[in-house]
Enzyme design. Structure first.
Site, PDB file in Angstrom:
ATOM      1  N   LYS A 187       0.838  -1.210   0.000  1.00 16.97           N
ATOM      2  CA  LYS A 187       0.000   0.000   0.000  1.00 16.97           C
ATOM      3  C   LYS A 187       0.863   1.247   0.000  1.00 16.97           C
ATOM      4  O   LYS A 187       2.025   1.227   0.411  1.00 16.97           O
ATOM      5  CB  LYS A 187      -0.932   0.029   1.218  1.00 16.97           C
ATOM      6  CG  LYS A 187      -0.237   0.001   2.603  1.00 16.97           C
ATOM      7  CD  LYS A 187       0.219   1.336   3.141  1.00 16.97           C
ATOM      8  CE  LYS A 187       0.909   1.195   4.501  1.00 16.97           C
ATOM      9  NZ  LYS A 187       1.651   2.388   4.919  1.00 16.97           N
ATOM     10  N   ASP A 189      -2.528  -1.971   9.895  1.00 19.07           N
ATOM     11  CA  ASP A 189      -2.596  -1.962   8.431  1.00 19.07           C
ATOM     12  C   ASP A 189      -3.039  -3.296   7.837  1.00 19.07           C
ATOM     13  O   ASP A 189      -3.172  -3.418   6.620  1.00 19.07           O
ATOM     14  CB  ASP A 189      -1.209  -1.636   7.846  1.00 19.07           C
ATOM     15  CG  ASP A 189      -0.810  -0.178   8.057  1.00 19.07           C
ATOM     16  OD1 ASP A 189      -1.675   0.644   8.430  1.00 19.07           O
ATOM     17  OD2 ASP A 189       0.378   0.135   7.831  1.00 19.07           O
TER      18      ASP A 189
HETATM   19  O1  C5P Z   1      -0.592  -1.564  14.538  1.00 16.81           O
HETATM   20  P1  C5P Z   1       0.846  -1.842  14.302  1.00 16.81           P
HETATM   21  O2  C5P Z   1       1.374  -2.974  15.130  1.00 16.81           O
HETATM   22  O3  C5P Z   1       1.193  -2.000  12.857  1.00 16.81           O
HETATM   23  O4  C5P Z   1       1.614  -0.527  14.775  1.00 16.81           O
HETATM   24  C1  C5P Z   1       3.004  -0.527  14.930  1.00 16.81           C
HETATM   25  C2  C5P Z   1       3.387   0.639  15.830  1.00 16.81           C
HETATM   26  O5  C5P Z   1       3.153   1.880  15.164  1.00 16.81           O
HETATM   27  C3  C5P Z   1       2.602   0.737  17.115  1.00 16.81           C
HETATM   28  O6  C5P Z   1       3.179  -0.034  18.127  1.00 16.81           O
HETATM   29  C4  C5P Z   1       2.691   2.227  17.430  1.00 16.81           C
HETATM   30  O7  C5P Z   1       3.951   2.534  17.996  1.00 16.81           O
HETATM   31  C5  C5P Z   1       2.653   2.853  16.053  1.00 16.81           C
HETATM   32  N1  C5P Z   1       1.298   3.253  15.640  1.00 16.81           N
HETATM   33  C6  C5P Z   1       0.692   4.354  16.233  1.00 16.81           C
HETATM   34  N2  C5P Z   1      -0.563   4.728  15.825  1.00 16.81           N
HETATM   35  C7  C5P Z   1      -1.224   4.048  14.868  1.00 16.81           C
HETATM   36  C8  C5P Z   1      -0.619   2.935  14.253  1.00 16.81           C
HETATM   37  C9  C5P Z   1       0.637   2.557  14.657  1.00 16.81           C
HETATM   38  O8  C5P Z   1       1.279   4.998  17.100  1.00 16.81           O
HETATM   39  N3  C5P Z   1      -2.432   4.453  14.510  1.00 16.81           N
END
Ligand code: C5P
Length: 297
Positions: A10, A137
């Protein structure tokens, strides 16, 4: 017997980031576009859960249970009372730690592949719920096309697009950690009042019409200053792409992959050649959008 699923990368054409929430995540208005760069996930029965990976970035991919593909298989198996005895092979073409949701693609792909292999016939709703639990994502990798993500990015509203958009992606020499980029965003915005993230109507209209010029004028990424702060060399890559005729140049998600919007497919090839020759990136690839989400081959 084996099942192979193809899953797209993406690009975020808008990434509006709100203030840090009590849980550490950030509320987003995140407009995803699935692009034609793919990982292929193949699952086959095995004595125990095993993950292998091939492709130029394979050495950087964790093969243990932290891999989102392994976690997807384990979660589906647990919910259906099965043993996750499966060999998951990831043929990786999406850059690792690149801001293009490659790990998320592998999670969504393994989920769809295991569902088909095991005949669990999980509903779309159950699959989306498992995806949201794996990462912000991951639901979009299942759905593909174009979508607005709100909440931490996992609540999706499907968007219609009126035509194809042509992109170039410049892969960087090293990766960037998404949590580190969000932390840098917090540091840069310390003491600043951050408005609620909202989707840009101009951007949504541009997508709906398939209007490349209007999309170029409307793209934005609130994580770009943080990514550039941690990876200052990306400024030179962005400048090279603009000089080569890109209508818009931006960091993809949390980076460090940079994304360049071209007028058409031929323009994309010219920009990719100029970027590759510039020495400001590891490699440059062309890809069209939108493209479908996780698909059984
Ligand atoms: O959701 P995911 O595990 O992919 O997110 C990875 C990291 O990115 C999270 O641990 C956080 O630190 C950051 N993040 C965030 N806000 C979001 C998505 C991700 O702070 N909306």
């Amino acid at each position: 017997m084996s099942v192979t699923v193809r899953v797209p990368a993406k690009v975020n054409v808008q990434l509006a980031v709100g203030a840090a929430r009590p849980d550490g995540f950030h509320d987003l208005a995140n407009v995803f576009l699935a692009v034609g760069l793919y990982d292929e996930i193949t699952v086959s029965p095995a004595d125990e859960l095993r993950v292998t990976c091939s492709g130029p970035d394979a050495a950087q991919v964790p093969l243990d249970r932290t891999n989102l593909a392994a976690r997807a298989a384990l979660t589906l198996a647990e919910r259906h009372g099965l043993d996750a005895a499966v060999h998951i092979h990831i043929a990786k073409d999406i850059p690792v730690a690149g801001g293009m949701a490659g790990g998320s693609a592998d999670g969504a792909g393994a989920l769809v592949a295991c569902d088909a292999l095991w005949g669990t016939r999980a509903s779309r709703e159950e699959l989306l719920g498992i995806c949201a639990g794996l990462g912000s994502d991951v639901p979009f990798a299942l759905v593909g096309g174009a979508a607005l993500g709100t909440g931490r990015g996992e609540k999706l509203t499907v968007l219609e697009t009126g035509g194809a958009f042509h992109w170039v992606f410049a892969m960087a020499a090293r990766g960037l950690s998404t949590p580190a980029v969000f932390r840098e965003f917090d540091r840069l915005n310390d003491g600043v009042r951050i408005p609620e993230p909202v989707a840009s109507q101009d951007l949504l209209d541009a997508l709906a019409k398939g209007d490349t010029d209007a999309l170029a004028a409307a793209v934005s990424n609130d994580l770009q200053p943080a990514a550039l702060s941690l990876f200052p060399e990306l400024a030179a890559t962005l400048a090279e792409g603009r000089a080569a005729g890109a209508l818009a140049a931006l960091v993809s998600g949390s980076g460090p992959t940079t994304a360049f919007l071209a007028r058409d497919a031929a323009g994309a090839v010219r920009i990719a050649e100029a970027l590759a020759a510039s020495g400001t990136c590891r490699t440059a690839r062309v890809a069209a959008s939108p493209t479908p989400g996780a698909t059984v081959l």
